[in-house]
Scaffold this active site. Sequence first.
Site, short mmCIF file in Angstrom:
data_model
loop_
_atom_site.label_atom_id
_atom_site.label_comp_id
_atom_site.label_asym_id
_atom_site.label_seq_id
_atom_site.Cartn_x
_atom_site.Cartn_y
_atom_site.Cartn_z
N PHE A 75 0.78 -1.30 0.07
CA PHE A 75 -0.06 -0.03 -0.05
C PHE A 75 0.87 1.26 -0.07
O PHE A 75 0.31 2.21 0.44
CB PHE A 75 -0.81 -0.17 1.25
N GLY A 134 -0.14 -9.47 -3.30
CA GLY A 134 -1.54 -10.18 -2.94
C GLY A 134 -2.47 -9.83 -3.96
O GLY A 134 -3.72 -10.02 -3.74
N ASN A 192 -8.09 -9.57 -15.40
CA ASN A 192 -8.76 -10.65 -14.35
C ASN A 192 -9.65 -10.22 -13.67
O ASN A 192 -9.75 -9.16 -12.92
CB ASN A 192 -7.44 -11.24 -13.28
N LYS A 223 -11.54 -11.41 -11.41
CA LYS A 223 -11.90 -11.74 -9.96
C LYS A 223 -10.79 -10.89 -9.31
O LYS A 223 -11.12 -10.27 -8.15
CB LYS A 223 -11.44 -13.15 -9.98
N GLN A 252 -9.29 -5.94 -6.07
CA GLN A 252 -8.51 -4.77 -5.78
C GLN A 252 -9.45 -3.60 -5.56
O GLN A 252 -9.17 -2.65 -4.62
CB GLN A 252 -7.63 -4.55 -6.94
N GLY A 274 -5.33 0.88 -14.83
CA GLY A 274 -5.12 0.72 -13.60
C GLY A 274 -6.19 0.58 -12.56
O GLY A 274 -7.05 1.35 -12.54
N VAL A 275 -6.24 -0.37 -11.65
CA VAL A 275 -7.48 -0.54 -10.68
C VAL A 275 -6.78 -0.39 -9.22
O VAL A 275 -7.88 -0.59 -8.36
CB VAL A 275 -7.77 -1.91 -10.94
N GLU A 286 -5.81 1.51 -6.96
CA GLU A 286 -5.86 2.98 -6.04
C GLU A 286 -7.02 3.67 -6.04
O GLU A 286 -7.63 4.20 -5.58
CB GLU A 286 -4.52 3.58 -6.21
#
Length: 753
Positions: A250, A477, A645, A647, A652, A715-716, A718
């Site tokens: 993070f 993760g 993806n 899932k 995220q 981008g996912v 944040e």
Amino acid sequence: MTATETEQRTTYVGRPIDRLDGRAKTTGEAKYAAEHSYPGLAYAALVHATIPRGRITGMDTAAARAVPGVIEVLTHENAPAMKPAPKQSMLNLSSLASGTSVNYLATDEVHWNGQPVAVVVAETLETARHAASLVRTTYQELPAVVDFASEAPNATPQKSNAIAEAGADKGDAPAALAAAPVAVDLLFTTPPHNHNAIEPHATTAVWEGDRLTLHEGTQNIAWLRSHLAYRFGVPERNIRVLSPYVGGGFGGKGSVWAGVLLAVLAARATGRPVRLALTREGVYHTVGGRTPSTQRVALGADADGRLTALIHTSVSRTGRAGGLPEQITSASRHLYAAPNIHLQQSLVQLDALPNTYMRAPGESIGTFAVESAMDELAFELGIDPIELRMRNEPERNPVDGKRFAHRMLREAYALGAERFGWHERDPRPGSMRDGRWLVGMGVATAYHPSWQMPAKVTVRLSADGTVVVRSAFHEMGMGAATAQTQIAADELGVPLEAVRVEYGDSDLPPGPGAGGSAQTASVAAGLVAASRKLKQSVLALARRSAGSPLRGRKLDDLEARDGGLYQGSRGETYAAILTRAGRDHLVAEGGVGVLGFLAKTIRDRRNWVKAACGAQFCEVRVDRDTGEVRVSRWLGVFDVGTVINAKTTASQLRGGIVMGIGLALSEETLVDHRTGRIVNPSLAEYHVPVHADIPHLDVHYLGEPDPTMPLGLIGVGEVGITGAAAAVANAVRHATGKRVLDLPITLDKLLPL
């Protein structure tokens, strides 16, 4: 191309593939930084300063040294020399890795309360921590500035740099605000926050002569390696950083902090392998977090809700020993079509641990302020909050007129309003009730810029039909390796199980840091380029064979599928082509280095504004007697480009929303304004959301690719946290009629109702 069309045209990209490392992580097979064992392994523990600023006048280590099993106690009086941190420069990106400028154990200076001032090395972890508690330090205290609230009025304007703009002016915003028929002018405050990854920072360091092997949970292998080479005076090739598994980052593991430096120093000083695993409190004292902020947002509009003025200013902090400004006003540069805009970020320096990146740095707290102000303006105008936003949706970037590379915010709001049942909302504050609960519904815009970073990738195709992708990227993760496996399988037309991805090792081609929601696109760019080169090499081999059905074919006319190259029913497998040519494998490389990255970044910024965006919908219930706030429903609809993806993307986005709910309702680092000491440095007192706090999070994405990004990725990681705190605050305002300007939204700020 819609999400459905993407799935129809690809075999694996877009599918909800299970994480390929899921079994290793859930069975305990996966080894993290503090789980690697070596013969003679010793354990280290830190001693922390107890004053905010001053000099060490004495250190009594006798009692610690007398503890059986203690190997060494390192202080500024006896520690080996380590070079100071390099000056930060855009020409040396690894110089940006310094968490602080402190040259640990090479100075008697104390720069914040909690700074490490000694390291105890012992045969066991328990011995090291016990002995560390026996070290007695005396100080000459110096005047310190530790209270952000009292220092904020002394802030000075932040300067812009090549990466981030600190301000912007268009028209005359103050005059337009003064003349506006309807206006709101609000002052928001947000507290400091600290990192709480499930895996606290840990290091296992092993020296063999002048060669270092390091097991470290890091978000930037390349920068860490380069930084350590400089600090310890050894060639980069002599350092190997292994980081295959990172238990959450993070942003907190994106810089080089005291723990890793002192573990490496202790291993060199003792000649033993050393493990240093920070306690949760140790993370709070040595790893930076999110800055507190004060923000003014003033909006002026005509009677129809068209913005005439937008003012967003902020004050945040850095430490005297380092820290990074936050792009708090970043989203306000792009969200609304106001003819008059004034943005300015300002800074104060405190005698505090330097702040650092924390999921969506700047945008997470900046969107809380600007999106809360937009909601308040909607109440003043009597206009639906979604309609107000749509009336002010720009065609081009409001500040400079650049084109948006991709922006589907209208579509996100339309879909979200329909699915959430926004039409059922009674606009009157406090009008919706369910027994003793006051019910409120709020919305806010999510926004996060899109980035690419330097990355190199090699792809090896073997005659047995297997593929190996190699790049030193990071798995924290989010399913990064699984996503790259899906991309490789589609690019080369091979089964998913035929692809192996190697990552998390500095011996591999340099990958990007995992930050800024940039890793997937950055690696994908190199992977796609390498895959194309590989297919060209295969085709070149086929053309040399008289019997090949691919003779005379062009690559752009061929489809990679079924383990080979085909045009219609005519084609050959890779295995057949390589075997006939007497080759057991082919290798190709793709990607850009630092210079290529800088050139592309400059070129893109001249032409485009790139970002992920979305619409956050929140329903809350507020107990009219106690002021308890419960989030009861959530819907997020996001424009994040191509989804690799389904899932992991949804996971995220949900993770960001959970952090946003924590930002809104519970998270707060409490600092003693007299001493600068963090007084709630544990998960017992620093409150993050738990399962009982979070309803089902309904997440949707539009699936439309951005034509200017690799594979259409945006981008996912944040964007999910941005706008989330404002959506909660806006729902609370609707439920109670109270506008809370100071996060977190706790009971005392609502009572009496």
